[in-house]
Motif scaffolding. Structure first.
Motif, mmCIF file in Angstrom:
data_model
loop_
_atom_site.group_PDB
_atom_site.id
_atom_site.type_symbol
_atom_site.label_atom_id
_atom_site.label_comp_id
_atom_site.label_asym_id
_atom_site.label_seq_id
_atom_site.Cartn_x
_atom_site.Cartn_y
_atom_site.Cartn_z
ATOM 1 N N LEU A 1 11.205 -25.105 5.993
ATOM 2 C CA LEU A 1 11.554 -24.729 7.368
ATOM 3 C C LEU A 1 12.139 -25.886 8.160
ATOM 4 O O LEU A 1 13.062 -25.699 8.952
ATOM 5 N N TRP B 1 7.253 -14.245 10.935
ATOM 6 C CA TRP B 1 8.430 -14.715 11.672
ATOM 7 C C TRP B 1 8.661 -13.723 12.797
ATOM 8 O O TRP B 1 8.844 -12.532 12.557
ATOM 9 N N THR C 1 8.968 -8.655 14.620
ATOM 10 C CA THR C 1 8.065 -9.411 13.760
ATOM 11 C C THR C 1 8.308 -8.969 12.326
ATOM 12 O O THR C 1 8.353 -7.768 12.053
ATOM 13 N N VAL D 1 7.764 -19.217 13.667
ATOM 14 C CA VAL D 1 7.343 -18.951 12.301
ATOM 15 C C VAL D 1 5.921 -19.488 12.171
ATOM 16 O O VAL D 1 5.689 -20.688 12.337
ATOM 17 N N VAL E 1 12.807 -14.232 6.018
ATOM 18 C CA VAL E 1 11.418 -14.511 5.662
ATOM 19 C C VAL E 1 11.175 -14.284 4.170
ATOM 20 O O VAL E 1 10.446 -15.049 3.532
ATOM 21 N N MET F 1 16.242 -10.871 9.830
ATOM 22 C CA MET F 1 15.128 -11.801 9.700
ATOM 23 C C MET F 1 14.200 -11.426 8.550
ATOM 24 O O MET F 1 13.534 -12.293 7.990
#
Length: 151
Positions: A22, A107, A6, A93, A134, A130
């Motif tokens: 997105l 995310w 996360t 997301v 994000v 990630m």
């Protein structure tokens, strides 16, 4: 055995602006480490994707196929990653309205690698990768909202 990660970021943009980035695969190479994006079957990556669309991303020599599996306008975007090093991978997301009118972005993903015992490596790698995603999304959406004169 399933693993997860996360990562979070805050954008000054409202949820609608973040969500718009997105759902348009064409924006991803602008705000992320991804080199190129297209829609399988020849769809227009600058148009909003719909559930069932399969996005194809290229990062270096790696190619990922990611079906869009969940869309909740201005709130949630869900996808899967088919193939590559994963037996299964489901990313989500989540967009939450922040007290300043911006958006808190979470995310996360649950995944199972194909190779036994590689889960800790992939959790480390994906968390780092990630986090860039994000943070890039948050900054891009904030700049886009500024270009539009608000959120």
């Amino acid at each position: 055995m399933p693993h997860s990660y996360t990562v979070t970021a805050h954008s000054t943009a409202g949820r609608a602006v973040v969500f718009a980035a997105l759902v348009r695969a064409a924006t991803w190479p602008v705000w992320s480490p991804i080199d190129a994006a297209e829609i399988e079957g020849g769809g227009d990556p600058s148009e909003p994707q719909r559930g069932g669309d399969i996005r194809v991303f290229r990062t270096g020599r790696a190619i990922s196929r990611e079906p869009v599996v969940e869309l909740v306008a201005d709130r949630r975007f869900g996808y899967e990653n088919n193939g590559g090093p994963f037996r299964s991978y489901r990313g989500t997301v989540e967009l939450a309205e922040a007290s300043d009118g911006g958006t808190d972005i979470t995310w996360s993903a649950v995944f199972e690698p194909k190779l036994p015992l590689s889960g800790p490596f992939w959790r480390w790698y994906l968390t780092r990768f990630m986090r860039r995603m994000v943070e890039g999304l948050a900054a891009y959406a904030g700049a886009t909202a500024g270009d539009q004169g608000g959120t």
